[in-house]
Design an enzyme around this catalytic site. Structure first.
Site, PDB file in Angstrom:
ATOM      1  CB  SER A   1      -1.949   3.132  -2.478  1.00 50.70           C
ATOM      2  OG  SER A   1      -1.564   1.795  -2.530  1.00 50.70           O
TER       3      SER A   1
ATOM      4  CG  ASP B   1      -7.964  -1.578  -4.049  1.00 55.78           C
ATOM      5  OD1 ASP B   1      -7.112  -2.326  -4.550  1.00 55.78           O
ATOM      6  OD2 ASP B   1      -7.707  -0.502  -3.482  1.00 55.78           O
TER       7      ASP B   1
ATOM      8  CG  HIS C   1      -5.405   0.596  -5.722  1.00 56.34           C
ATOM      9  ND1 HIS C   1      -5.598   0.678  -4.353  1.00 56.34           N
ATOM     10  CD2 HIS C   1      -4.092   0.904  -5.918  1.00 56.34           C
ATOM     11  CE1 HIS C   1      -4.459   1.011  -3.766  1.00 56.34           C
ATOM     12  NE2 HIS C   1      -3.525   1.159  -4.688  1.00 56.34           N
TER      13      HIS C   1
HETATM   14  N1  LIG Z   1      -0.098  -2.923 -10.600  1.00 56.13           N
HETATM   15  C1  LIG Z   1       0.218  -1.533 -10.593  1.00 56.13           C
HETATM   16  C2  LIG Z   1       0.530  -1.121  -9.166  1.00 56.13           C
HETATM   17  C3  LIG Z   1       0.807   0.308  -9.075  1.00 56.13           C
HETATM   18  C4  LIG Z   1      -0.422   1.103  -8.746  1.00 56.13           C
HETATM   19  O1  LIG Z   1      -1.569   0.656  -8.747  1.00 56.13           O
HETATM   20  N2  LIG Z   1      -0.133   2.335  -8.410  1.00 56.13           N
HETATM   21  C5  LIG Z   1      -1.174   3.217  -7.956  1.00 56.13           C
HETATM   22  C6  LIG Z   1      -0.797   3.616  -6.534  1.00 56.13           C
HETATM   23  S1  LIG Z   1      -0.533   2.204  -5.511  1.00 56.13           S
HETATM   24  C7  LIG Z   1      -1.228   4.468  -8.807  1.00 56.13           C
HETATM   25  O2  LIG Z   1      -1.674   5.487  -8.343  1.00 56.13           O
HETATM   26  N3  LIG Z   1      -0.760   4.394 -10.060  1.00 56.13           N
HETATM   27  C8  LIG Z   1      -0.618   5.561 -10.910  1.00 56.13           C
HETATM   28  C9  LIG Z   1      -1.881   6.035 -11.571  1.00 56.13           C
HETATM   29  O3  LIG Z   1      -2.909   5.340 -11.541  1.00 56.13           O
HETATM   30  O4  LIG Z   1      -1.844   7.160 -12.104  1.00 56.13           O
HETATM   31  C10 LIG Z   1       1.422  -1.310 -11.505  1.00 56.13           C
HETATM   32  O5  LIG Z   1       2.202  -2.231 -11.633  1.00 56.13           O
HETATM   33  O6  LIG Z   1       1.572  -0.195 -12.046  1.00 56.13           O
END
Ligand SMILES: N[C@@H](CCC(=O)N[C@@H](CS)C(=O)NCC(=O)O)C(=O)O
Length: 284
Positions: free
Chosen positions: A149, A225, A258
């Protein structure tokens, strides 16, 4: 360069560590994770850099992606930095998940107050590699990079701007055209200012035609995603790269979202992609 060890744990015959140091670029303490494969006991090994996405620290990748098993098999070191400076309290820095802390976008900010600390591009290109090379058995001549991402965006930008540094690049669900999507427009306006001409230096789709990039780029993207159409748009990059003679394998994966469940599913293939480039003999 003083390095503080936060933790070290045996993992697939190697060592998963987390470390902290005082960064000259960000003027803050910075944490990063290093996985040393078992082969590192015998001498320097190639390094594969991982850049995480929004909201992440150095911890998400090492606890969720399952990459250590494959790094151990191929003899690669993994390094995963944090996604922004920490410990500051700049105005609005912690208000949004997609700007400020946890959302450094791997740029060198030029707008105050971010420009004093948000220097993740230089941190990753210069300071952290020098530190890791000095403190760990890393072969600086063999480096590759991948990410997810916002981190996919960072990996592509670092690689395309420095084709002699990295042998290969890949990404999971990357932001490929940040100048044209809401996450990127918000971040670049804040960090780089309203002049869009300055944004091109951090836009993979703008960079790829003149990049001189030579090895095939692997991109995996989940079709389920929820950010695919609004923020990620990988086909935009694949089209421009294709017309520029840069090989991109864009794999749309039905049903995957995602998350790190998606990342873990295809991790073995990404590490193998990099291992092939990093262990290939160059020259005569
Ligand atoms: N809607 C999510 C967007 C953030 C998101 O999806 N982050 C991804 C990278 S863009 C991620 O890797 N999150 C941490 C995880 O899943 O451990 C939020 O508000 O937390």
């Amino acid at each position: 360069m003083t390095l503080e060890t936060i933790s070290e744990q045996k993992c697939f015959g190697g060592v998963q560590g987390v470390y902290r140091h005082d960064s000259a670029e960000t003027k803050t303490p910075m944490r990063f994770a290093v996985y040393r494969p078992p082969q590192a006991e015998a001498g320097p090994v190639p390094v594969l850099w991982w850049l995480s996405g929004l909201t992440c620290t150095e911890e998400n990748f090492i606890t969720k992606a399952g990459a250590q098993r494959y790094a151990a098999e191929h003899g690669l070191m993994l390094v995963a930095p944090d996604t922004s400076p920490r410990g500051l309290d700049l105005p609005g820095e912690h208000d949004d998940y997609d700007f400020g802390s946890g959302a450094g976008f791997y740029v060198d900010a030029t707008e105050a107050p971010w420009s004093a600390h948000y220097r993740m591009y230089s941190y990753l290109l210069h300071e952290l590699p020098a530190l890791v090379a000095a403190q760990f058995p890393m072969d600086p001549a063999r480096q590759s990079i991948f990410g997810h991402s916002m981190g996919g965006h960072g990996a592509l930008v670092l690689a395309l701007r420095n084709p002699d540094r990295y042998r290969s690049v890949s990404a999971f669900a990357p932001i490929v055209a940040p100048s044209r999507v809401p996450w990127g427009e918000k971040a670049f306006t804040g960090y780089l200012g309203p002049d869009r001409a300055a944004w091109a230096a951090y836009d993979a789709t703008a960079l790829v035609p003149e990049s001189g990039w030579r090895t095939p780029i692997l991109i995996d993207q989940g079709e389920a995603d929820t950010f695919l159409d609004t923020q990620l748009t990988p086909e935009v990059f694949a089209d421009v790269a294709g017309h520029s003679g840069v090989s991109v394998t864009l794999r749309l994966q039905p049903g995957y979202d995602h998350s790190y469940y998606f990342i873990a599913t295809f991790m073995a293939e990404h590490v193998a992609h990099h291992a092939a480039a990093l262990t290939e003999r160059l020259g005569p």
